[in-house]
Design a protein around this motif. Structure first.
Motif, PDB file in Angstrom:
ATOM      1  N   LYS A  93       0.729  -1.300  -0.061  1.00  0.00           N
ATOM      2  CA  LYS A  93      -0.144   0.158  -0.132  1.00  0.00           C
ATOM      3  C   LYS A  93       0.868   1.163  -0.027  1.00  0.00           C
ATOM      4  CE  LYS A  93      -3.630   2.366   2.438  1.00  0.00           C
ATOM      5  NZ  LYS A  93      -4.816   2.431   3.613  1.00  0.00           N
ATOM      6  N   GLN A  94       2.006   1.342   0.878  1.00  0.00           N
ATOM      7  CA  GLN A  94       2.829   2.436   0.886  1.00  0.00           C
ATOM      8  C   GLN A  94       3.680   2.488  -0.215  1.00  0.00           C
ATOM      9  OE1 GLN A  94       4.571   3.431   4.895  1.00  0.00           O
ATOM     10  NE2 GLN A  94       5.945   4.817   3.873  1.00  0.00           N
ATOM     11  N   PHE A  95       4.107   1.646  -0.737  1.00  0.00           N
ATOM     12  CA  PHE A  95       5.068   1.666  -1.893  1.00  0.00           C
ATOM     13  C   PHE A  95       4.703   1.272  -3.258  1.00  0.00           C
ATOM     14  CE2 PHE A  95       7.654   1.100   2.227  1.00  0.00           C
ATOM     15  CZ  PHE A  95       8.184   2.369   2.191  1.00  0.00           C
ATOM     16  N   GLY A  96       3.409   1.077  -3.306  1.00  0.00           N
ATOM     17  CA  GLY A  96       2.826   0.713  -4.623  1.00  0.00           C
ATOM     18  C   GLY A  96       2.821  -0.627  -5.340  1.00  0.00           C
ATOM     19  N   SER A  97       4.022  -1.340  -5.098  1.00  0.00           N
ATOM     20  CA  SER A  97       4.385  -2.732  -5.895  1.00  0.00           C
ATOM     21  C   SER A  97       5.506  -3.320  -4.973  1.00  0.00           C
ATOM     22  CB  SER A  97       4.598  -2.185  -7.257  1.00  0.00           C
ATOM     23  OG  SER A  97       5.793  -1.771  -7.129  1.00  0.00           O
ATOM     24  N   PHE A  98       5.569  -4.571  -5.454  1.00  0.00           N
ATOM     25  CA  PHE A  98       6.658  -5.294  -4.863  1.00  0.00           C
ATOM     26  C   PHE A  98       7.977  -4.740  -5.252  1.00  0.00           C
ATOM     27  CE2 PHE A  98       9.836  -8.833  -5.172  1.00  0.00           C
ATOM     28  CZ  PHE A  98       9.545  -9.569  -3.953  1.00  0.00           C
ATOM     29  N   ALA A  99       8.138  -4.191  -6.517  1.00  0.00           N
ATOM     30  CA  ALA A  99       9.336  -3.349  -6.820  1.00  0.00           C
ATOM     31  C   ALA A  99       9.501  -2.474  -6.151  1.00  0.00           C
ATOM     32  CB  ALA A  99       9.300  -3.468  -8.307  1.00  0.00           C
ATOM     33  N   GLY A 100       8.504  -1.555  -5.816  1.00  0.00           N
ATOM     34  CA  GLY A 100       8.227  -0.303  -5.119  1.00  0.00           C
ATOM     35  C   GLY A 100       8.976  -0.664  -3.528  1.00  0.00           C
ATOM     36  N   VAL A 101       8.437  -1.572  -3.034  1.00  0.00           N
ATOM     37  CA  VAL A 101       8.968  -2.005  -1.925  1.00  0.00           C
ATOM     38  C   VAL A 101      10.514  -2.438  -1.780  1.00  0.00           C
ATOM     39  CG1 VAL A 101       8.994  -3.985   0.113  1.00  0.00           C
ATOM     40  CG2 VAL A 101       6.816  -2.782  -0.968  1.00  0.00           C
ATOM     41  N   LEU A 102      10.947  -3.083  -2.655  1.00  0.00           N
ATOM     42  CA  LEU A 102      12.403  -3.312  -2.835  1.00  0.00           C
ATOM     43  C   LEU A 102      13.249  -2.248  -3.268  1.00  0.00           C
ATOM     44  CD1 LEU A 102      12.328  -7.112  -4.345  1.00  0.00           C
ATOM     45  CD2 LEU A 102      12.232  -6.357  -1.969  1.00  0.00           C
ATOM     46  N   ASP A 103      12.758  -1.258  -3.958  1.00  0.00           N
ATOM     47  CA  ASP A 103      13.442   0.039  -4.371  1.00  0.00           C
ATOM     48  C   ASP A 103      13.360   0.996  -3.150  1.00  0.00           C
ATOM     49  OD1 ASP A 103      14.161  -1.131  -6.638  1.00  0.00           O
ATOM     50  OD2 ASP A 103      12.617  -0.268  -7.860  1.00  0.00           O
ATOM     51  N   ALA A 104      12.835   0.823  -2.277  1.00  0.00           N
ATOM     52  CA  ALA A 104      12.550   1.821  -1.121  1.00  0.00           C
ATOM     53  C   ALA A 104      13.548   2.108  -0.377  1.00  0.00           C
ATOM     54  CB  ALA A 104      11.172   1.773  -0.435  1.00  0.00           C
ATOM     55  N   PRO A 105      14.039   3.201   0.109  1.00  0.00           N
ATOM     56  CA  PRO A 105      14.963   3.308   1.196  1.00  0.00           C
ATOM     57  C   PRO A 105      14.756   2.551   2.423  1.00  0.00           C
ATOM     58  CG  PRO A 105      14.175   5.737   0.453  1.00  0.00           C
ATOM     59  CD  PRO A 105      13.178   4.644  -0.054  1.00  0.00           C
ATOM     60  N   VAL A 106      15.908   2.258   3.092  1.00  0.00           N
ATOM     61  CA  VAL A 106      15.698   1.235   4.353  1.00  0.00           C
ATOM     62  C   VAL A 106      15.110   2.358   5.389  1.00  0.00           C
ATOM     63  CG1 VAL A 106      17.260   0.520   6.339  1.00  0.00           C
ATOM     64  CG2 VAL A 106      17.850   0.170   3.907  1.00  0.00           C
ATOM     65  N   GLU A 107      15.387   3.463   5.457  1.00  0.00           N
ATOM     66  CA  GLU A 107      14.760   4.331   6.606  1.00  0.00           C
ATOM     67  C   GLU A 107      13.248   4.299   6.266  1.00  0.00           C
ATOM     68  OE1 GLU A 107      18.874   4.828   5.587  1.00  0.00           O
ATOM     69  OE2 GLU A 107      16.961   5.529   4.189  1.00  0.00           O
ATOM     70  N   GLU A 108      12.696   4.322   5.089  1.00  0.00           N
ATOM     71  CA  GLU A 108      11.395   4.385   4.775  1.00  0.00           C
ATOM     72  C   GLU A 108      10.663   3.093   5.128  1.00  0.00           C
ATOM     73  OE1 GLU A 108       9.591   7.365   4.365  1.00  0.00           O
ATOM     74  OE2 GLU A 108      11.433   8.143   4.825  1.00  0.00           O
ATOM     75  N   LEU A 109      11.640   2.068   4.826  1.00  0.00           N
ATOM     76  CA  LEU A 109      10.950   0.627   4.975  1.00  0.00           C
ATOM     77  C   LEU A 109      10.708   0.394   6.548  1.00  0.00           C
ATOM     78  CD1 LEU A 109      13.094  -1.348   2.357  1.00  0.00           C
ATOM     79  CD2 LEU A 109      10.408  -0.821   2.510  1.00  0.00           C
ATOM     80  N   ALA A 110      11.617   0.790   7.200  1.00  0.00           N
ATOM     81  CA  ALA A 110      11.947   0.647   8.785  1.00  0.00           C
ATOM     82  C   ALA A 110      10.641   1.293   9.367  1.00  0.00           C
ATOM     83  CB  ALA A 110      12.961   1.076   9.231  1.00  0.00           C
ATOM     84  N   LYS A 111      10.058   2.522   8.864  1.00  0.00           N
ATOM     85  CA  LYS A 111       9.072   3.176   9.479  1.00  0.00           C
ATOM     86  C   LYS A 111       7.746   2.292   9.329  1.00  0.00           C
ATOM     87  CE  LYS A 111      11.022   7.681   8.522  1.00  0.00           C
ATOM     88  NZ  LYS A 111      10.751   8.881   7.845  1.00  0.00           N
ATOM     89  N   VAL A 112       7.731   1.472   8.680  1.00  0.00           N
ATOM     90  CA  VAL A 112       6.280   0.717   8.502  1.00  0.00           C
ATOM     91  C   VAL A 112       6.139  -0.163   9.554  1.00  0.00           C
ATOM     92  CG1 VAL A 112       5.002  -0.858   7.067  1.00  0.00           C
ATOM     93  CG2 VAL A 112       6.379   0.666   6.013  1.00  0.00           C
ATOM     94  N   LYS A 113       4.942  -0.133  10.335  1.00  0.00           N
ATOM     95  CA  LYS A 113       4.792  -0.738  11.526  1.00  0.00           C
ATOM     96  C   LYS A 113       4.722  -2.313  11.469  1.00  0.00           C
ATOM     97  CE  LYS A 113       1.015  -1.559  14.724  1.00  0.00           C
ATOM     98  NZ  LYS A 113      -0.470  -1.822  14.998  1.00  0.00           N
ATOM     99  N   GLY A 114       5.695  -2.799  12.379  1.00  0.00           N
ATOM    100  CA  GLY A 114       6.064  -4.084  12.272  1.00  0.00           C
ATOM    101  C   GLY A 114       7.399  -4.400  11.602  1.00  0.00           C
ATOM    102  N   MET A 115       8.041  -3.638  10.722  1.00  0.00           N
ATOM    103  CA  MET A 115       8.911  -3.866  10.106  1.00  0.00           C
ATOM    104  C   MET A 115      10.539  -3.779  10.753  1.00  0.00           C
ATOM    105  SD  MET A 115       8.977  -4.774   7.073  1.00  0.00           S
ATOM    106  CE  MET A 115      10.640  -4.555   6.335  1.00  0.00           C
ATOM    107  N   GLY A 116      10.662  -2.779  11.354  1.00  0.00           N
ATOM    108  CA  GLY A 116      11.981  -2.508  12.003  1.00  0.00           C
ATOM    109  C   GLY A 116      13.228  -2.681  10.902  1.00  0.00           C
ATOM    110  N   GLU A 117      14.528  -2.438  11.532  1.00  0.00           N
ATOM    111  CA  GLU A 117      15.701  -2.243  10.587  1.00  0.00           C
ATOM    112  C   GLU A 117      15.962  -3.497  10.047  1.00  0.00           C
ATOM    113  OE1 GLU A 117      20.030  -0.413  10.572  1.00  0.00           O
ATOM    114  OE2 GLU A 117      19.198  -0.663  12.442  1.00  0.00           O
TER     115      GLU A 117
END
Length: 125
Positions: A51-75
Motif C-alpha cells: 500500500k505504501q510503496f505501490g508494488s513489490f518492486a516499489g518495496v524493494l526499491d524503497a530506502p531502508v529508512e522508509e521501510l523501517a518506518k512501516v509498522k512491524g518492519m524494523g531495521e
C-alpha cells in the motif's frame, strides 16, 4: 486450533512445489518476511508495504529508512528486503565464467545485465 495454524508451513510448501508462480505480491513479501519476523503476522506488514510503496518492486526499491518506518518492519526486516535485488544481481553475476568472451550483443547483455540490475542511477563500466 485457529484458521491460521500451519499457514507459514503451507506457504513454504507451496513455494517449494511451484516457486513464486501464482503468488500475489503481498504473499511473496509475506513469505520473505517470515525470516525477518518469526513470530508475528507478516501478512499485515506485507499489505502495508504494498500500500505504501505501490508494488513489490516499489518495496524493494524503497530506502531502508522508509521501510523501517512501516509498522512491524524494523531495521532488520528493511535490510533483508534491500538485500534481495543485490543478492539477485550477485547471483546472476556469479554465473559468468572467467575468460568468457563477449563477442556478441547477447553475451554482452548477459554479462552486464546483472551489474545494472536494480540500480537507480547511471553507472559506467
Amino acid at each position: 486450533m485457529g484458521v491460521h495454524d500451519g499457514h507459514r508451513e503451507r506457504l513454504r510448501a507451496r513455494f517449494l512445489k511451484q516457486g513464486l508462480s501464482g503468488f500475489e505480491e503481498h504473499t511473496a513479501l509475506e513469505l520473505l518476511l517470515f525470516y525477518a519476523r518469526p513470530r508475528c503476522d507478516t501478512n499485515e506488514i506485507a499489505h502495508a508495504l504494498i500500500k505504501q510503496f505501490g508494488s513489490f518492486a516499489g518495496v524493494l526499491d524503497a530506502p531502508v529508512e522508509e521501510l523501517a518506518k512501516v509498522k512491524g518492519m524494523g531495521e532488520g526486516g528493511a535490510v533483508l528486503l534491500k538485500m534481495i535485488p543485490e543478492l539477485g544481481a550477485y547471483y546472476m553475476g556469479s554465473r559468468a565464467k572467467p575468460g568468457d568472451v563477449l563477442n556478441s550483443t547477447d553475451k554482452a547483455g548477459a554479462y552486464f545485465i546483472p551489474r545494472f540490475f536494480g540500480k537507480q542511477s547511471e553507472e559506467f563500466h
